[in-house]
Motif scaffolding. Sequence first.
Motif, PDB file in Angstrom:
ATOM      1  N   GLN A  24      32.735 110.700 -25.942  1.00 19.45           N
ATOM      2  CA  GLN A  24      32.238 109.327 -26.038  1.00 19.45           C
ATOM      3  C   GLN A  24      33.046 108.385 -25.126  1.00 19.45           C
ATOM      4  O   GLN A  24      32.492 107.539 -24.433  1.00 19.45           O
ATOM      5  N   GLY A  38      31.949 106.415 -16.763  1.00 17.37           N
ATOM      6  CA  GLY A  38      30.820 106.715 -15.885  1.00 17.37           C
ATOM      7  C   GLY A  38      30.307 108.141 -15.959  1.00 17.37           C
ATOM      8  O   GLY A  38      29.413 108.512 -15.203  1.00 17.37           O
ATOM      9  N   VAL A  39      30.862 108.961 -16.854  1.00 19.90           N
ATOM     10  CA  VAL A  39      30.358 110.326 -17.004  1.00 19.90           C
ATOM     11  C   VAL A  39      29.273 110.324 -18.079  1.00 19.90           C
ATOM     12  O   VAL A  39      29.406 109.642 -19.088  1.00 19.90           O
ATOM     13  N   ALA A  40      28.195 111.068 -17.856  1.00 12.84           N
ATOM     14  CA  ALA A  40      27.174 111.198 -18.902  1.00 12.84           C
ATOM     15  C   ALA A  40      27.552 112.351 -19.826  1.00 12.84           C
ATOM     16  O   ALA A  40      28.325 113.232 -19.454  1.00 12.84           O
ATOM     17  N   ILE A  41      27.028 112.334 -21.042  1.00 13.14           N
ATOM     18  CA  ILE A  41      27.236 113.466 -21.955  1.00 13.14           C
ATOM     19  C   ILE A  41      25.886 113.935 -22.491  1.00 13.14           C
ATOM     20  O   ILE A  41      24.897 113.204 -22.423  1.00 13.14           O
ATOM     21  N   GLN A  55      26.326  99.102 -25.092  1.00 10.92           N
ATOM     22  CA  GLN A  55      27.280 100.208 -25.165  1.00 10.92           C
ATOM     23  C   GLN A  55      27.870 100.337 -26.581  1.00 10.92           C
ATOM     24  O   GLN A  55      27.984 101.430 -27.123  1.00 10.92           O
ATOM     25  N   LYS A  84      23.595 109.605  -9.978  1.00  8.98           N
ATOM     26  CA  LYS A  84      24.098 110.984  -9.909  1.00  8.98           C
ATOM     27  C   LYS A  84      23.772 111.777 -11.168  1.00  8.98           C
ATOM     28  O   LYS A  84      23.695 112.992 -11.131  1.00  8.98           O
ATOM     29  N   GLN A  85      23.633 111.079 -12.291  1.00  7.70           N
ATOM     30  CA  GLN A  85      23.400 111.823 -13.537  1.00  7.70           C
ATOM     31  C   GLN A  85      22.344 111.222 -14.472  1.00  7.70           C
ATOM     32  O   GLN A  85      21.968 111.865 -15.443  1.00  7.70           O
ATOM     33  N   TYR A  86      21.852 110.005 -14.171  1.00  8.66           N
ATOM     34  CA  TYR A  86      20.850 109.386 -15.047  1.00  8.66           C
ATOM     35  C   TYR A  86      19.514 109.220 -14.323  1.00  8.66           C
ATOM     36  O   TYR A  86      19.481 108.893 -13.141  1.00  8.66           O
ATOM     37  N   ASN A 132      25.278 101.443 -10.077  1.00  4.77           N
ATOM     38  CA  ASN A 132      26.698 101.807 -10.190  1.00  4.77           C
ATOM     39  C   ASN A 132      26.974 103.303  -9.950  1.00  4.77           C
ATOM     40  O   ASN A 132      27.948 103.846 -10.464  1.00  4.77           O
ATOM     41  N   TYR A 181      29.768 115.101 -13.207  1.00  5.72           N
ATOM     42  CA  TYR A 181      28.934 113.936 -13.490  1.00  5.72           C
ATOM     43  C   TYR A 181      28.423 113.912 -14.933  1.00  5.72           C
ATOM     44  O   TYR A 181      28.027 112.874 -15.445  1.00  5.72           O
ATOM     45  N   LYS A 182      28.390 115.079 -15.570  1.00  3.38           N
ATOM     46  CA  LYS A 182      27.877 115.135 -16.943  1.00  3.38           C
ATOM     47  C   LYS A 182      28.589 116.261 -17.695  1.00  3.38           C
ATOM     48  O   LYS A 182      28.800 117.332 -17.117  1.00  3.38           O
ATOM     49  N   THR A 186      32.170 108.500 -21.394  1.00  2.37           N
ATOM     50  CA  THR A 186      31.019 107.715 -20.918  1.00  2.37           C
ATOM     51  C   THR A 186      31.439 106.336 -20.416  1.00  2.37           C
ATOM     52  O   THR A 186      30.798 105.757 -19.567  1.00  2.37           O
ATOM     53  N   LYS A 187      32.543 105.829 -20.935  1.00  2.00           N
ATOM     54  CA  LYS A 187      33.074 104.548 -20.449  1.00  2.00           C
ATOM     55  C   LYS A 187      33.492 104.642 -18.987  1.00  2.00           C
ATOM     56  O   LYS A 187      33.551 103.644 -18.281  1.00  2.00           O
ATOM     57  N   TYR A 192      25.222 105.722 -11.070  1.00  2.00           N
ATOM     58  CA  TYR A 192      24.714 106.519 -12.189  1.00  2.00           C
ATOM     59  C   TYR A 192      23.492 107.357 -11.797  1.00  2.00           C
ATOM     60  O   TYR A 192      23.056 108.211 -12.570  1.00  2.00           O
TER      61      TYR A 192
END
Lengths: 427, 427
Positions: free
Chosen positions: B217, B223-226, A217, A372-374, A368, B202-203, B220-221, A370
């Motif tokens: 940034q 749990g959301v994606a960018i 990270q 949902k979006q990865y 975890n 989610y993103k 993302t900690k 994730y």
Amino acid sequence: MNKIYKPNRTDWNEILKRPTQTIDAIEDIVNDIFKEVKKDGDAILRKYTQQFDGVSLDDLLVSALEVEEARTLVSDNLKTAIRLAKSNIETFHKAQITDRVEIETTSGVLCWQEKRPIQKVGLYIPGGTAPLFSTILMLAIPANIAGCKEIVLCSPPDKEGKLNPAILYTAQLCGVSQIFKVGGIQAIAGMTFGTESIPQVYKIFGPGNQFVTVAKQIATKYGVAIDMPAGPSELLVVADDTADAAFVASDLLSQAEHGTDSQVILVSTSEKMIDAVELEVEKQIKDLPRKKIARKAIENSKLIYVEDDGTAIDLINVYGPEHYIICSKNEDFYIDNTFNAGSVFIGNYTPESAGDYASGTNHTLPTNGYAKQYSGVNLDSFMKSMTFQKITEKGIEKIGNAIEVMAEAEGLQAHKNAITLRLNSLK
Amino acid sequence: MNKIYKPNRTDWNEILKRPTQTIDAIEDIVNDIFKEVKKDGDAILRKYTQQFDGVSLDDLLVSALEVEEARTLVSDNLKTAIRLAKSNIETFHKAQITDRVEIETTSGVLCWQEKRPIQKVGLYIPGGTAPLFSTILMLAIPANIAGCKEIVLCSPPDKEGKLNPAILYTAQLCGVSQIFKVGGIQAIAGMTFGTESIPQVYKIFGPGNQFVTVAKQIATKYGVAIDMPAGPSELLVVADDTADAAFVASDLLSQAEHGTDSQVILVSTSEKMIDAVELEVEKQIKDLPRKKIARKAIENSKLIYVEDDGTAIDLINVYGPEHYIICSKNEDFYIDNTFNAGSVFIGNYTPESAGDYASGTNHTLPTNGYAKQYSGVNLDSFMKSMTFQKITEKGIEKIGNAIEVMAEAEGLQAHKNAITLRLNSLK
């Protein structure tokens, strides 16, 4: 095991909660080691290899001789198994190769999208009790198919300064360019900045303990991409009376043996199945070498009874499992309506361990929630998409005015000028 | 402009250096606002909207009435232009739809990969002097094609508590579900945690100033994606004597007007072209409304003479430009050998502004050298890939033993058991 009957929807989030990880405490340690490695390179890698792995190394790079020796140490039986897995993983990931997407959006305006390999990638393979050579298959094979030029691998050495032969054998078999005997935070930092011996890479892949996870990270702060954020591994099984309780129990246990924080969930529309699985888990757990670990994970596991498939699927989508086994007479319903899951295993003869090793799918998957979006790791993880456009004189005449109007409305006159100049040249 | 002749390869990194961004100083502010929003939701969004945007709002959600009103305020001319752009962007992103990848890796072992939409996405559109409705096209159109269920948009209101009509018109046209009048760090925090009015997503996609960039940034900690990390926008043009110096200058200036920190680079194998472009820039810059900004960016720009195309391509791959214009008699050489670039514009009639607005390609692209490992936004950015496997009894008989051997070699007995139980049941 915790049996939960018809939980209220309002309680789902609480029931499905993953253990929270405390990242903040580790961050300072990671930041410090990153700064040291950035400044002093190999010397720092050696210092921490001495400190954490208990061995003093002159050369971090694995030699050709060591690789050759490893080949003689791996049993023929294991070699055959690894080669079969490699073949299936290759087949599935080669099938993911995509042609370039090309289309004329307006006559004279040709646009295309192409995927090109990330030139330099780093793979991290943890050390410890289990030598995870299977993860090398999952990462190095698609990296090679993608066409990555440099594939660097880091893994911590044992007290004799060696890597496990199965790791070296698999790495060589899958075309890893360079293998380094360095692990932990310092390995991730090494690949982030580059050192005298380790090349700097653009993207880092692979699992690891919480130190490695936080290090990955932190690496993103320095411009390196990572495969995905990681948490403890997890399995959700949805099963009705068509499932085999012993099979289901064996799958739950194969997840539970990973670590005490592994997440194990059974969702069922059958109370009978829940009771049967519970009994089977008790029966099978006794003989496991890693039963202490499995027992702890099983204590936190959940057997959830829901009244119908509709409720089950909603709950599953809220959870977003990494691994997800469907043993149901309505398997198509579950396949079609699952929006959040990493890898899906369908039917009584598709255990999770098939995907962990040899079915062909990738086992590096989002944990975890994730999912949902990865995406899980796949061929595209080793490539990036680039777009191209080529506009003819006729084409710019067609879309030029629209661009002028929009650029002006956004207050960007120079953007407009770039069009106007060209349109004028064609008058 | 800085003219550089035949730079040594060892100096490339220094010459191509981007301005460093100081993120650490902002991090504390962002972390504090995130904690506040997490705890007190809408009340905090209102507090900072008052503080930063200078307006007190009861309702953060844009009403249907406001959207209706906006439609009457946008000129027909602009509506036509937006609809033309929408059509091209839709065409190109629909062409990116992929079928499921399905293959039998071993007889009886069926594996497939499917992409499914990310259910909830958030789009951030900056406020300020330029209303970036074009970015809504670039984000909401692929989100809709992907099938995202909830598409939330946040943008900061003006002092009257309004959003620009072109933003509301475009958002409605492209099927955004809900539009909120909230900007900055607080908007990103709102979409990260969800508040009484803003749904959790989610993103998160979209550009912004350095506060928004750091906020994404930090998100993302949690749990959301960018979409990708962001830096100042940039353009690299490679041009030989077949280029048109006035066109090239207009493209460099359209990049330069974005901001004082915009990166503008010309690489050329022709000294004559470099001198001609320099003159043209001076000529064209005088009439620009944003000439102060452009002047500053141009001062830091670089005109680099290299002796041949081979050297040029190496330098371009080291830089990894976000926007990249090729005007060369050897255009195919550049197209084929560029590994690191966001979006590529080919030929004299393909200005960058075409891709910014209406060619059909996406303008949300990797800056700061991230083209080495990140894709620009595309259809897949709004989906995640899931894998499936279904193994028959015959299939598990074929690969079961290999899995047993590998699981045992990794010390994972329960993984092996899951196979052994099934194989025994078939005996």
